[in-house]
Design an enzyme around this catalytic site. Structure first.
Site, short mmCIF file in Angstrom:
data_model
loop_
_atom_site.label_atom_id
_atom_site.label_comp_id
_atom_site.label_asym_id
_atom_site.label_seq_id
_atom_site.Cartn_x
_atom_site.Cartn_y
_atom_site.Cartn_z
N CYS A 1 0.65 -1.28 0.15
CA CYS A 1 -0.04 0.30 -0.35
C CYS A 1 1.03 1.61 0.02
O CYS A 1 1.39 2.29 -1.05
CB CYS A 1 -1.16 0.18 1.21
SG CYS A 1 -2.20 0.84 1.04
N HIS B 1 -7.32 -3.84 -3.59
CA HIS B 1 -6.62 -3.15 -3.21
C HIS B 1 -5.98 -3.74 -2.06
O HIS B 1 -7.11 -4.08 -1.54
CB HIS B 1 -6.90 -1.62 -2.80
CG HIS B 1 -5.51 -0.86 -2.68
ND1 HIS B 1 -4.95 -0.63 -2.98
CD2 HIS B 1 -5.20 -1.03 -1.00
CE1 HIS B 1 -3.47 0.41 -2.08
NE2 HIS B 1 -4.20 -0.28 -1.14
N ASP C 1 -8.88 -2.81 -8.06
CA ASP C 1 -8.30 -2.01 -7.13
C ASP C 1 -9.03 -0.73 -8.13
O ASP C 1 -8.64 -0.36 -8.62
CB ASP C 1 -6.96 -1.82 -7.34
CG ASP C 1 -6.08 -0.51 -6.15
OD1 ASP C 1 -7.15 -0.21 -5.77
OD2 ASP C 1 -5.36 -0.83 -5.59
#
Length: 282
Positions: free
Chosen positions: A169, A250, A217
């Protein structure tokens, strides 16, 4: 399975999270703000490992804290810098370090947000979390990465010629930048890190980076992925690549989140290890 709607995390209201589940998991050290009540995180024991909390000189008034997991016994080992998400050094990041250490690596996870003096894993308000993260400028973080590499090179148990970096991330973005800034890094693996800031800098990469991304994502568009692929090709960076998982959101590697995708997480982990091995970090 719920969808993470933001590139660097999801507000707790977007997750299926009960108060009982949050409290129970918090006591074993996971980030409350992104926790799924249905999660069953991997728990890697420390058997055969040395676990340390160290401080790394970085020129600041207070040195940089870091979590270190490494194999017991003598010898110098390849080392991986593990870069956290926006939630700081919580149990998921520590477990990543232990997983790597059981494979023979030294794993070092610096606490890049320590200057704020805040226990990030305990925060539930994303606005407060973002305030802390915003205080860590790229220049400051890059300096902390350099300090960490310097510390690794001076450690008796680390092989100074075999240093890699991986991040998740927020940390995925750090990986791309570190591969540009730090010549001592031999290889990087970026898990769903933001690409926009580094697309134009693809020519500057000093180490090959493997990017692992999810097609679902909503915070990192596939247009960015394709732009980075094109930039890598144009720059002749044949050792770098981006792999996209068609069914992944994600945070698909984060086994404490609702976004966890076991099959893609395992495949990405295998690709990460193969990338490090192929580039001399093993």
């Amino acid at each position: 399975m719920l969808t993470l709607t933001r590139p660097d995390g999801t507000p707790s209201v977007d997750l299926h999270l009960t108060r009982r589940g949050a409290v129970g998991m918090f006591f074993v050290g996971y980030a409350v703000a992104a926790l799924s009540a249905e999660a069953a995180p991997i728990m890697t024991p420390a058997d055969g490992l040395i676990i340390e909390e160290v401080t790394i000189p970085n020129g600041a008034a207070s040195p940089l804290p870091a979590y270190v997991a490494r194999p017991k016994g003598k010898g110098r080992h390849a080392t991986i810098v593990v870069v956290n998400e926006i939630f700081g050094i919580h149990e998921y990041i520590k477990d990543i370090c232990r997983r790597l250490a059981t494979l023979g690596y030294v794993a070092v996870a610096p606490d890049f947000f320590y200057r704020a003096g805040v226990n990030l894993p305990a925060l539930t308000d994303f606005a407060e979390i973002r305030k802390v993260v915003a205080q860590a400028s790229p220049e400051q973080v890059d300096g902390d990465v350099r300090a960490t590499i310097g510390w690794i090179k001076g450690a008796a148990f680390a092989n100074p010629g075999k240093i890699g970096i991986t991040g998740f991330c927020w940390g995925g973005g750090v990986v791309w930048r570190a591969a540009i800034e730090d010549a001592e890094i031999k290889a990087g693996v970026a898990w769903y890190g933001q690409l926009k800031p580094v697309i134009a800098r693809a020519t500057e990469l000093k180490a090959p980076v493997l990017g692992l991304y999810g097609a679902l994502d909503q915070g990192i568009p596939q247009t960015d992925v394709e732009a980075m692929r094109a930039a890598l090709k144009a720059a002749g960076k044949t050792g770098s690549d981006i792999h996209v998982y068609a069914d992944a959101q994600h945070g698909f590697h984060a086994d404490y989140r609702a976004s966890y995708n076991e099959a893609d997480a395992k495949d990405g982990w295998a690709r990460m290890l193969a990338h490090f091995k192929a580039n001399g970090v093993a």
